[in-house]
Design an enzyme around this catalytic site. Structure first.
Site, PDB file in Angstrom:
ATOM      1  N   SER A 172       0.790  -1.180   0.009  1.00  0.00           N
ATOM      2  CA  SER A 172      -0.014  -0.004  -0.002  1.00  0.00           C
ATOM      3  C   SER A 172       0.661   1.405  -0.131  1.00  0.00           C
ATOM      4  O   SER A 172       0.070   2.086  -0.129  1.00  0.00           O
ATOM      5  CB  SER A 172      -0.866   0.045   0.958  1.00  0.00           C
ATOM      6  OG  SER A 172      -1.865  -1.025   0.929  1.00  0.00           O
ATOM      7  N   LYS A 230       0.244   3.343  -2.750  1.00  0.00           N
ATOM      8  CA  LYS A 230      -0.737   4.151  -3.094  1.00  0.00           C
ATOM      9  C   LYS A 230      -0.585   5.688  -2.928  1.00  0.00           C
ATOM     10  O   LYS A 230      -1.304   6.610  -3.563  1.00  0.00           O
ATOM     11  CB  LYS A 230      -2.047   3.766  -2.119  1.00  0.00           C
ATOM     12  CG  LYS A 230      -2.489   2.334  -2.042  1.00  0.00           C
ATOM     13  CD  LYS A 230      -3.051   1.913  -1.132  1.00  0.00           C
ATOM     14  CE  LYS A 230      -3.618   0.353  -1.210  1.00  0.00           C
ATOM     15  NZ  LYS A 230      -4.460   0.033  -0.106  1.00  0.00           N
ATOM     16  N   TYR A 241      -3.768  -2.735 -10.112  1.00  0.00           N
ATOM     17  CA  TYR A 241      -3.759  -2.353  -8.678  1.00  0.00           C
ATOM     18  C   TYR A 241      -2.958  -3.407  -8.086  1.00  0.00           C
ATOM     19  O   TYR A 241      -2.057  -3.304  -7.258  1.00  0.00           O
ATOM     20  CB  TYR A 241      -5.120  -2.463  -8.151  1.00  0.00           C
ATOM     21  CG  TYR A 241      -5.070  -2.454  -6.590  1.00  0.00           C
ATOM     22  CD1 TYR A 241      -4.948  -0.978  -5.902  1.00  0.00           C
ATOM     23  CD2 TYR A 241      -5.424  -3.708  -5.914  1.00  0.00           C
ATOM     24  CE1 TYR A 241      -4.779  -1.171  -4.461  1.00  0.00           C
ATOM     25  CE2 TYR A 241      -5.488  -3.606  -4.395  1.00  0.00           C
ATOM     26  CZ  TYR A 241      -5.319  -2.380  -4.028  1.00  0.00           C
ATOM     27  OH  TYR A 241      -5.299  -2.612  -2.425  1.00  0.00           O
ATOM     28  N   VAL A 291       1.183  -3.739   3.790  1.00  0.00           N
ATOM     29  CA  VAL A 291       1.139  -5.006   4.600  1.00  0.00           C
ATOM     30  C   VAL A 291       2.577  -5.722   4.235  1.00  0.00           C
ATOM     31  O   VAL A 291       2.411  -6.707   4.875  1.00  0.00           O
ATOM     32  CB  VAL A 291      -0.324  -5.802   4.103  1.00  0.00           C
ATOM     33  CG1 VAL A 291      -1.364  -5.332   4.954  1.00  0.00           C
ATOM     34  CG2 VAL A 291      -0.189  -6.192   2.676  1.00  0.00           C
TER      35      VAL A 291
END
Ligand code: GLN
Length: 309
Positions: free
Chosen positions: A64, A67, A191, A261
């Site tokens: 993440s 992002k 993604y 993560v």
């Protein structure tokens, strides 16, 4: 040794010895295989001085943390219209919450929870083939990190593609509200792959420098984004970067930060430094357990919290 180098090496020594390491992410099978014994830390100061120790040159799955970079890229492409699709309030819920999306009629709370990041990826994808969009994201990372060797770990991407059922649910739910424009499998393919970018702490700290220095990379003088945009990305990192652990991270560390993560955290000390830490074991909210503790030590010893000494 400079004071910064001493602090970094003492923190790494302490973290390597600790036995409370948290749990590696198990829901992505490929990440479950990572040794929780790793610990790396890299800090790059305003003048370009690097203090790095431990496994700071071992690549890990940024997950993440990507992002932050897709948000930056998407804002560059569509501007503030992005905020029509995605909110910017802390979620107070887990990163993969389904129920919140229903309450909010398919508009994700912020760009850092999974639903929000999937919606941002969909914006980047529009008008492109998935391969082009992914190439754009990867090249942006390579450019920011000044390292063309950065790659995507295909095994991690494939592992998530096989098991990412919740993300499939989130994407389909958003599609029903027309928050996703492209075919769901294309958006998710991009993604999963950008989450599977593999980088070291040192590379990540270089890539984050523009956020610490008003949108500009101080080593090249090149402007990546306007100062105002960097300020706002930092604000969203502070309030939303650690999901329902964002309040605790602000309280203890006091810096904008984004976790993944894979156990990495990118943290920004505005005007001072870009910091990347990696410890694969996670806490209950899915944020790096020792990574957070290490950053708390660092900001306390250096007086770097944005809220004061
Ligand atoms: N790829 C992961 C997922 O979608 C990213 C989650 C995270 O790093 N918090 O579940």
């Amino acid at each position: 040794m400079s004071n910064l180098e001493t602090v970094v090496s003492e923190i790494v020594d302490e973290m390597r010895q600790r036995t409370d390491r948290g749990e590696v992410a198990r829901y992505i099978p490929e990440l479950a295989r990572v040794d929780p014994g790793h610990f790396g830390l890299a800090v790059i100061g305003a003048d370009g001085t690097v203090a790095a120790a431990g496994d700071c040159d071992v690549p890990f799955s940024i997950q993440s943390i990507s992002k932050v970079f897709t948000l930056t890229l998407a804002l560059g492409m569509v501007g503030d219209k992005l905020w029509r699709r995605v909110g910017r309030e802390p979620s107070g819920s887990p990163f993969n919450s389904v129920v919140q999306l229903e309450y909010e009629r398919g508009i994700p709370r912020n760009p850092f929870i999974n639903a929000g990041a999937i919606a941002v990826t969909d914006l980047i994808l529009s008008g492109h083939q998935p391969r082009e969009a992914l190439g754009e994201i990867l090249r942006f990372m390579q450019f920011l990190a000044q390292d063309a060797t950065i790659t995507i770990d295909e095994a991690v991407a494939a592992s998530e593609q096989r098991t990412g059922f919740r993300n499939v649910a989130l994407a389909n739910y958003m599609k029903s509200f027309e928050v996703i424009d492209n075919p769901v499998e294309y958006t998710l393919g991009v993604y999963f792959h950008h989450c599977a970018i593999s980088m070291t702490c040192r590379q990540l700290a270089v890539a984050g420098r523009f956020l610490a220095h008003s949108g500009r990379d101080p080593s090249t003088g090149l402007s990546v984004v306007q100062a105002e945009r960097a300020k706002r990305i930092n604000a969203v990192m502070l309030t939303c970067g650690h999901y329902d652990g964002s309040g605790e991270f602000a309280y203890r560390v006091g810096l904008p930060g984004k976790s993944g993560v894979g156990g990495g955290i990118l943290a920004v000390a505005p005007g001072r430094a870009s910091i990347a830490v990696w410890a694969p074991g996670l806490d209950a909210a899915g944020n790096s357990h020792l990574g957070r503790i290490a950053l708390e030590r660092l900001t306390k010893r250096l007086g770097w919290s944005i809220f004061g000494e």
